[in-house]
Design a protein around this motif. Structure first.
Motif, short mmCIF file in Angstrom:
data_model
loop_
_atom_site.label_atom_id
_atom_site.label_comp_id
_atom_site.label_asym_id
_atom_site.label_seq_id
_atom_site.Cartn_x
_atom_site.Cartn_y
_atom_site.Cartn_z
N ARG A 55 -11.27 57.00 75.44
CA ARG A 55 -10.86 55.81 74.68
C ARG A 55 -12.02 54.82 74.55
O ARG A 55 -11.85 53.61 74.62
CB ARG A 55 -9.66 55.15 75.36
CG ARG A 55 -8.68 54.50 74.40
CD ARG A 55 -7.48 53.92 75.09
NE ARG A 55 -7.82 52.76 75.89
CZ ARG A 55 -7.43 52.56 77.15
NH1 ARG A 55 -6.70 53.46 77.76
NH2 ARG A 55 -7.78 51.47 77.80
N SER A 56 -13.21 55.38 74.30
CA SER A 56 -14.42 54.55 74.27
C SER A 56 -15.11 54.53 72.92
O SER A 56 -16.11 53.83 72.75
CB SER A 56 -15.41 55.07 75.32
OG SER A 56 -15.78 56.41 75.05
N ILE A 57 -14.60 55.30 71.95
CA ILE A 57 -15.26 55.42 70.65
C ILE A 57 -14.60 54.47 69.66
O ILE A 57 -13.38 54.47 69.50
CB ILE A 57 -15.21 56.86 70.14
CG1 ILE A 57 -15.92 57.79 71.13
CG2 ILE A 57 -15.87 56.96 68.76
CD1 ILE A 57 -15.79 59.26 70.79
N VAL A 58 -15.42 53.65 69.00
CA VAL A 58 -14.92 52.65 68.06
C VAL A 58 -15.80 52.67 66.81
O VAL A 58 -16.92 53.18 66.82
CB VAL A 58 -14.94 51.23 68.68
CG1 VAL A 58 -14.00 51.15 69.87
CG2 VAL A 58 -16.36 50.85 69.11
N ALA A 59 -15.28 52.09 65.74
CA ALA A 59 -16.07 51.93 64.52
C ALA A 59 -15.67 50.62 63.85
O ALA A 59 -14.49 50.27 63.81
CB ALA A 59 -15.86 53.10 63.58
N VAL A 104 -10.88 55.44 70.55
CA VAL A 104 -10.36 56.81 70.49
C VAL A 104 -11.24 57.73 71.33
O VAL A 104 -12.23 57.30 71.92
CB VAL A 104 -10.28 57.31 69.03
CG1 VAL A 104 -9.38 56.40 68.20
CG2 VAL A 104 -11.67 57.41 68.40
N GLY A 105 -10.88 59.01 71.35
CA GLY A 105 -11.63 59.98 72.13
C GLY A 105 -11.06 60.13 73.52
O GLY A 105 -10.16 59.41 73.94
N ILE A 108 -20.01 65.69 62.99
CA ILE A 108 -20.41 64.95 64.17
C ILE A 108 -19.35 65.16 65.24
O ILE A 108 -18.15 64.96 65.00
CB ILE A 108 -20.55 63.45 63.87
CG1 ILE A 108 -21.64 63.19 62.82
CG2 ILE A 108 -20.80 62.64 65.14
CD1 ILE A 108 -23.04 63.39 63.31
N LYS A 109 -19.76 65.58 66.44
CA LYS A 109 -18.83 65.80 67.53
C LYS A 109 -18.74 64.52 68.38
O LYS A 109 -19.77 63.93 68.73
CB LYS A 109 -19.28 66.97 68.40
CG LYS A 109 -19.39 68.30 67.65
CD LYS A 109 -18.02 68.79 67.20
CE LYS A 109 -18.11 70.16 66.55
NZ LYS A 109 -16.79 70.67 66.11
N ALA A 110 -17.52 64.16 68.73
CA ALA A 110 -17.33 62.96 69.54
C ALA A 110 -18.08 63.06 70.87
O ALA A 110 -18.68 62.09 71.35
CB ALA A 110 -15.85 62.73 69.78
N SER A 111 -18.08 64.25 71.46
CA SER A 111 -18.72 64.45 72.76
C SER A 111 -20.24 64.42 72.67
O SER A 111 -20.93 64.31 73.70
CB SER A 111 -18.27 65.77 73.37
OG SER A 111 -18.57 66.85 72.50
N ILE A 129 -10.63 55.32 62.96
CA ILE A 129 -11.16 56.66 63.14
C ILE A 129 -10.23 57.48 64.03
O ILE A 129 -9.45 56.94 64.80
CB ILE A 129 -12.58 56.64 63.74
CG1 ILE A 129 -12.62 55.83 65.04
CG2 ILE A 129 -13.58 56.11 62.73
CD1 ILE A 129 -13.97 55.91 65.75
N GLU A 130 -10.34 58.80 63.90
CA GLU A 130 -9.58 59.75 64.70
C GLU A 130 -10.51 60.85 65.18
O GLU A 130 -11.49 61.17 64.51
CB GLU A 130 -8.46 60.37 63.87
CG GLU A 130 -7.53 59.36 63.22
CD GLU A 130 -6.57 60.03 62.24
OE1 GLU A 130 -5.90 61.01 62.64
OE2 GLU A 130 -6.52 59.59 61.09
N VAL A 131 -10.20 61.42 66.31
CA VAL A 131 -10.90 62.60 66.82
C VAL A 131 -9.91 63.74 66.82
O VAL A 131 -8.85 63.65 67.44
CB VAL A 131 -11.46 62.35 68.23
CG1 VAL A 131 -12.13 63.62 68.78
CG2 VAL A 131 -12.45 61.19 68.22
#
Length: 241
Positions: A106-110, A102-103, A51-54, A178-180
């Motif tokens: 800085r908008s990606i969370v889990a 993250v990302g 899965i790509k963050a973008s 999580i990390e990207v």
């Protein structure tokens, strides 16, 4: 996709040619209070591709099981920057620090998708707990852009570590760390905050037999990768008030 196939694949290691050691960048959680490391796993789609963050659709609920085969989590690209260095508190009064999303933005969370009140969670049949996009309405509170559990109308601020903001819950949802990486892949590696895994595994034995073939299988740790799908693919009915 077929939900049985999701449950069979989730937590099963399809061959992924990228090692966790290739990850660069800092970990967005401080080891210490209420921090538990687990296996570092890559989030993948139904074809086993990273899965790509973008590629994440903004404000869309994605489900993956972590850190155990039977524990659902929700991944989100909130579309907006999160807060930074948020101090949170467990129901026992223990404080811990949530660093940020993250990302690139800085908008990606889990977060763990097990409600900290009475353990409501997504299943292949229905989901009472999910993210409510900005501009939508809920009976839980006037705010939107939040996680809502419609079982008892608890609400949590996704931009501030899922801090409890309304309803009977007394603590945040646990965060999935999580990390990207440099190739835009997403990895899960730990849980931050007060989790409800022990109570959860005691409470839903019939469910674990139905969906996972038993409690023992549901309690296995996820290894190597975690299948990630939208909530609408994961569950038959999304319930939100």
């Amino acid at each position: 996709m077929d939900r049985r196939n999701f449950l069979k694949i989730a937590g099963v290691g399809a061959a992924i040619a990228i090692a966790p050691s290739t990850i660069t960048g800092r970990l967005y959680a401080s080891e210490g209070a209420l921090f538990q490391s687990y296996e570092k796993v890559q989030l993948v789609d139904a074809n086993g591709k990273p899965i790509k963050a973008s590629s994440l659709k903004q404000e869309t609920n994605y489900v993956f099981n972590y850190p155990f085969v039977g524990t659902p989590s929700i991944l989100l690209d909130l579309g907006e920057q999160t807060a930074e260095n948020v101090t949170l508190k467990s129901e026992d009064g223990e404080e811990y620090l949530w660093k940020s999303g993250v990302g690139a933005n800085r908008s990606i969370v889990a977060y763990s998708a097990i409600c900290s009140h009475q353990l409501a969670h997504p299943t292949p049949d229905d989901s009472f707990l999910q993210y409510l996009p900005r501009g939508k309405k809920t009976m839980a509170c006037e705010q939107s852009g939040i996680m809502v559990c419609s079982s008892h109308l608890s609400a949590f601020d996704t931009k501030k570590g899922c801090k409890h903001i309304a309803g009977p819950a007394e603590q945040p949802l646990a965060s999935i760390v999580i990390e990207v990486d440099k190739d835009d892949n997403i990895w899960a590696s730990a849980v931050l905050g007060p989790d409800k895994f022990h109570e959860y595994f005691k409470a839903f034995k019939p469910e674990f037999k139905k969906y996972y073939g038993g409690k023992r299988k549901a309690k296995k740790r996820v290894m190597d990768n975690a299948l990630t799908v939208t909530l609408s693919e994961y569950t038959k009915e999304i319930i939100q008030y």
